[in-house]
Structure formats: C-alpha cells, structure tokens
Design a protein around this motif. Sequence first.
Motif, short mmCIF file in Angstrom:
data_model
loop_
_atom_site.label_atom_id
_atom_site.label_comp_id
_atom_site.label_asym_id
_atom_site.label_seq_id
_atom_site.Cartn_x
_atom_site.Cartn_y
_atom_site.Cartn_z
N ALA A 72 0.75 -1.24 0.03
CA ALA A 72 -0.03 -0.05 0.08
C ALA A 72 0.80 1.26 0.01
O ALA A 72 0.51 2.22 -0.65
N ALA A 73 1.75 1.21 0.79
CA ALA A 73 2.88 2.25 0.90
C ALA A 73 3.53 2.56 -0.65
O ALA A 73 3.45 3.77 -0.95
N VAL A 74 3.84 1.68 -0.99
CA VAL A 74 4.50 1.56 -2.37
C VAL A 74 3.67 2.14 -3.47
O VAL A 74 3.96 3.15 -4.36
N ILE A 75 2.43 1.57 -3.45
CA ILE A 75 1.44 2.02 -4.48
C ILE A 75 1.19 3.59 -4.34
O ILE A 75 0.90 4.26 -5.28
N THR A 76 0.98 3.94 -3.07
CA THR A 76 0.85 5.34 -2.61
C THR A 76 1.65 6.30 -3.44
O THR A 76 1.39 7.49 -4.03
N ILE A 77 3.06 5.99 -3.19
CA ILE A 77 3.83 6.94 -3.95
C ILE A 77 4.14 6.79 -5.45
O ILE A 77 4.23 7.62 -6.03
N SER A 78 3.70 5.40 -5.90
CA SER A 78 3.82 5.16 -7.41
C SER A 78 2.66 5.93 -8.16
O SER A 78 3.01 6.26 -9.34
N VAL A 79 1.40 5.98 -7.36
CA VAL A 79 0.50 6.78 -8.03
C VAL A 79 0.80 8.16 -8.47
O VAL A 79 0.28 8.62 -9.78
N GLN A 80 1.59 8.92 -7.72
CA GLN A 80 2.10 10.03 -8.20
C GLN A 80 2.68 10.41 -9.69
O GLN A 80 2.72 11.21 -10.24
N ALA A 81 3.37 9.01 -9.84
CA ALA A 81 3.97 9.15 -11.17
C ALA A 81 3.27 8.60 -12.39
O ALA A 81 3.05 9.34 -13.43
N VAL A 82 2.41 7.49 -12.30
CA VAL A 82 1.50 6.93 -13.17
C VAL A 82 -0.01 7.09 -12.98
O VAL A 82 -0.71 6.33 -13.84
N GLY A 83 -0.35 7.23 -11.85
CA GLY A 83 -1.79 7.22 -11.54
C GLY A 83 -2.53 6.07 -11.38
O GLY A 83 -1.74 4.83 -11.38
#
Length: 273
Positions: A185-196
């Motif tokens: 969940a933590a990784v997805i939260t920061i990754s969403v800023q890049a690709v949504g």
Amino acid sequence: MNASLLSTLQTPFMVNAFIAGFLISITAGIIGYFVIARKTAFAAHALAHIGLPGATGAALLGLPVSLGLGVFALAGALTIGAMGKKASKREVATGSILAFAMGLGLFFARMSSAANAQMQSILFGSILTVSPSQLLVIAAVDVVLLVVLPIIYRPLLFSTVDENVAQAKGIPIQAMNMIFMAMMAAVITISVQAVGTLLIFALVVTPAAAAQVFARSPLTSMLWASLICLVSLWGGLFIAAAVPVPPSFAIVTISTVIWAVSQSLVRSLRKEL
C-alpha cells in the motif's frame, strides 16, 4: 541534444521528477517481486483504486491528496491481508471492495470542483508536479521499507515460496500477509504520483514480470525490476521533455515494451530447447 531540450531537463520540476522516479523505482521493484511471487497482482491493482475515494475525499476536505490515498490504500491492504494469501479467499471480497471504492471516489469527485479537477492526475499521474515536500515523503517511505524489509526478508520469502511449510516451521503467516500488504500500500501510494491509479501495473507489476527472465534469485530479480522501473521512469520523462506526450504514457509504453521483449526472449529460448 539541443539546447532547448537540455534547458527543459534542467528545470526544477524536471529535476524533482527525475529524483522522484529514482526513489519510486527502488521500492517498486522490490515490492514488485513479491507481488508476482505471491500472485497478488489483482490486489495491487485494486489497492490503487481503493485509494481513489481517499484521494478525492482529501481534495474535497482540502487535505493533501496523497494522505487520503495512503490512508484508504492502507485500510484496504489490511482488509485484504486479513483474508489470507490464497486468491480463492480474497478475490471476490477484493473485487466487491474495489467496486464500492470506485463508486465512492466518483461520488466525492462530483461533490467538489476541486476534487473533480484532481481526478485526471489521480487516475493518470502527475510526476511533473512533484514538490520538494512530496520528495521527502517518498524518501521517508523508501527508508522505512528498506529498514523493515531486511528484518522480515527471510520469513516473508519463506511464506511466499511455501506457505504450508512456513506455517509448520512457526512463521506467523497472517502477520507476514498483513505486513506485506501494508508495504505494498505504501509503495502504491507513492507510485500513483508517477503513473496514476489506472496505470499502476507499469511500475509495480510489469517490471517485476520482465525481471523474471533475467534473474536467477529473488535478490537479483528485485535489482532487475528496480532497474527496469528506473529505465521506464527516466526514459518516459526524457521522451516527455523531447516530444509533447504525457509522461505517464511514455513511462507505461517503455515498461510494456521491455516486458514484451522479455516474453519474446522466453519463447525463443523455449523453442531452442
């Protein structure tokens, strides 16, 4: 490289984007390996969308979007983790939660023009708008994960490879599931800023799937996945600076092409054997 492109690459927002890409690639590649090994790709996809109402709700309340997304993604992760590792125990419930979360996110977006304006960046990413304060948050997530992972690496890997034997050896399977889902969940939260939320596979799943072709051990697989993720992110940013295309589109395209080439190599090798 012409002067105009070089000038664009040196602008503060592009520098921030390249730094964000580097930080995201480190943990996205690591978590991606476990996502593939534990067969939780659908859960990874779902978590990004489960975070949607948190993001739009935060925009509605005037709070940081990443905060709301992270809280909802974490809550979703812990719920899915409590269902166990086996897909048969969680997929229907995960799909139901996902559908409700998407509807709730749309409801919040319609309630506020500010939340509605944020929808495109939430769905498709906005890495070019990453601020220095957001970089600090991404770096903090990286540090936490890189501290926690070595501590739980062996039991997490054991429970990933053979859950029944790991349980017989006394490894707390449920705790490992919960910790892993929280990390994802933590990784997805920061990754969403890049690709949504819609394109999250390009960073968390696709590079790790491609890395399986080149790697012969879990650690080398993580390194390869992180490298592929970094090439996709930096390559996408470079293309977006050179030609008028959205960075997320370029990032996803590079990641997918690398995956497609890796799969072609696998098929070629199988034919030779």
